[in-house]
Design a protein around this motif. Structure first.
Motif, PDB file in Angstrom:
ATOM      1  N   ARG A 183      20.910  67.499 -25.182  1.00 32.28           N
ATOM      2  CA  ARG A 183      19.633  66.910 -24.905  1.00 32.28           C
ATOM      3  C   ARG A 183      18.887  66.779 -26.025  1.00 32.28           C
ATOM      4  O   ARG A 183      18.302  67.899 -26.452  1.00 32.28           O
ATOM      5  N   THR A 185      14.633  64.567 -26.181  1.00 32.10           N
ATOM      6  CA  THR A 185      14.159  64.152 -25.171  1.00 32.10           C
ATOM      7  C   THR A 185      13.521  62.927 -26.494  1.00 32.10           C
ATOM      8  O   THR A 185      12.827  62.738 -27.527  1.00 32.10           O
ATOM      9  N   GLU A 190      14.079  63.466 -20.612  1.00 33.87           N
ATOM     10  CA  GLU A 190      15.205  64.452 -21.238  1.00 33.87           C
ATOM     11  C   GLU A 190      17.062  63.561 -21.477  1.00 33.87           C
ATOM     12  O   GLU A 190      16.935  62.929 -20.106  1.00 33.87           O
ATOM     13  N   ASP A 207      14.742  60.108 -13.595  1.00 37.07           N
ATOM     14  CA  ASP A 207      13.723  60.640 -14.650  1.00 37.07           C
ATOM     15  C   ASP A 207      13.205  59.620 -15.149  1.00 37.07           C
ATOM     16  O   ASP A 207      12.498  58.582 -16.356  1.00 37.07           O
TER      17      ASP A 207
END
Length: 370
Positions: A183, A185, A190, A207
């Motif tokens: 992952r 950001t 994310e 998200d």
């Protein structure tokens, strides 16, 4: 002579369609080739009114075929994604749906001899280096398009074309996880940046301010989402080692949510500036791998993958239905090793003959005119 005639076969491959042309019937240099392909498709207009494109990214694709330069393959498949409203051609990606038509087209063009019953065509995807085995139905030594296989996003049924994808991990970037992380950001969101058959920046729908169950139309009208996603995609391209991707369709974008219709995971896939009406073959493979690999943004959104053995059928839900990918993989201490991915799709020959481009764009091709 005011126009140049180029022999072509026009096929639907999976949920895409476009012209299939012998590479030797097109100009060698890339700049002239791009001008020819834009003229064929009619790039630069929302309806592609001056070409044979269909006004959507799934209908402005071109397959160029030739006898393979590899000893272990029959056909080299060189793909071009022509833009709809822009005058641009991208040669970086491949297209798995158009690839579905490569086996039938190669037989129709005489590049591969048909066998009785079924014909196996080994395909080298030039853009990414992947090797794909296609099994085409050829009763009586001729391609058959009639059958009872249905795929989401295409009306009716047709004969199956079975595809087995090999050597797809790191198709463009050389790595399953090009950033080195499960992952990353980006702009506070994310994402998992993954490359299996196609590099994709993958996020959770919630998200990105989405439910993940929107229609293609609703998503295409969500300008705020695309502005946000494109800014993130440009940064993902840098992180994945792809450089400036402002004029490239890779990496693609996908958002994931929980399945609702019996699949493994629900997804919306972007090409990247519009929503795919169904699901890309290459995209489905990457999303299936993301669903299986622990630690990605798919964690907590999937059904039936935790501890599952190989091979595993992963159902990727999309706006038109469910796309199933059979993934052959091995679990290891660091995650998974994807060995191959299999899909069953359909194709149909729609037209054949000559497509015309202005002679001012290109004066002629070698095979016929010397």
């Amino acid at each position: 002579m005011t126009q140049t005639a180029i022999p072509y076969h026009f096929l639907r491959g999976g949920t895409s369609r476009g012209p299939y042309i012998r590479r030797e019937d097109l100009p060698e240099d890339r700049d002239t080739l791009s001008e020819v392909l834009m003229a064929v498709v009619g790039a630069g207009h929302p309806l592609n009114i001056d070409g044979i494109g269909g006004g959507n990214a799934v209908t402005t694709k071109v397959a160029m075929l030739s006898l393979s330069e590899r000893d272990d393959c029959d056909v080299d498949y060189f793909f071009a994604q022509v833009a709809v409203e822009k005058r641009e051609v991208d040669y970086k990606p491949t297209c798995g749906n158009i690839l579905v038509g490569v086996g039938p087209a190669a037989i129709e063009m005489g590049l591969v001899a048909a066998r009785e019953g079924e014909t196996t065509v080994r395909i080298h995807a030039v853009n990414t280096g992947a090797v794909v085995e296609a099994i085409v139905q050829t009763p009586g030594g001729r391609v058959s398009y009639d059958g009872d296989v249905e795929i989401a996003g295409v009306p009716g049924s047709a004969a199956p074309v079975r595809l087995q994808f090999m050597e797809t991990v790191g198709s463009v970037t050389g790595s399953l996880l090009p950033t080195g992380n499960l992952r990353d950001t980006i702009d506070g969101v994310e994402v998992t940046c993954m490359d299996v058959a196609m590099p994709i920046m993958i996020a959770r729908s919630e998200d990105m301010g989405l439910t993940g169950y929107e229609t293609q139309k609703d998503l295409d009208e969500n300008k705020a989402f695309f502005a946000r996603a494109e800014a993130m995609r440009l940064k993902a391209g840098e992180l994945m080692g792809l450089g400036d991707v402002a004029k490239s369709v890779t990496p693609k974008i996908a958002v994931l949510s929980r399945p609702r219709n019996g699949g493994t995971v629900s997804a919306r896939y972007f090409m990247p500036w519009t929503c795919h009406p169904s699901m890309a073959v290459t995209g489905a493979q990457c999303l299936a791998a993301c669903a299986i690999l622990p630690g990605t943004v798919a964690d907590g959104l999937t059904e039936g993958v935790e501890g599952a053995g190989s091979p595993l059928t992963v159902g990727v839900e999309h706006p038109a239905g469910v796309f199933e990918v059979v993934v052959d993989f091995a679990r290891n201490e660091g995650g998974i090793d994807v060995r191959s991915a299999g899909v069953v799709r359909t194709a149909r020959l729609l037209a054949r003959g000559e497509v015309l481009v202005p002679a001012s764009v290109w004066g002629g091709f070698r095979r016929r005119n010397g």
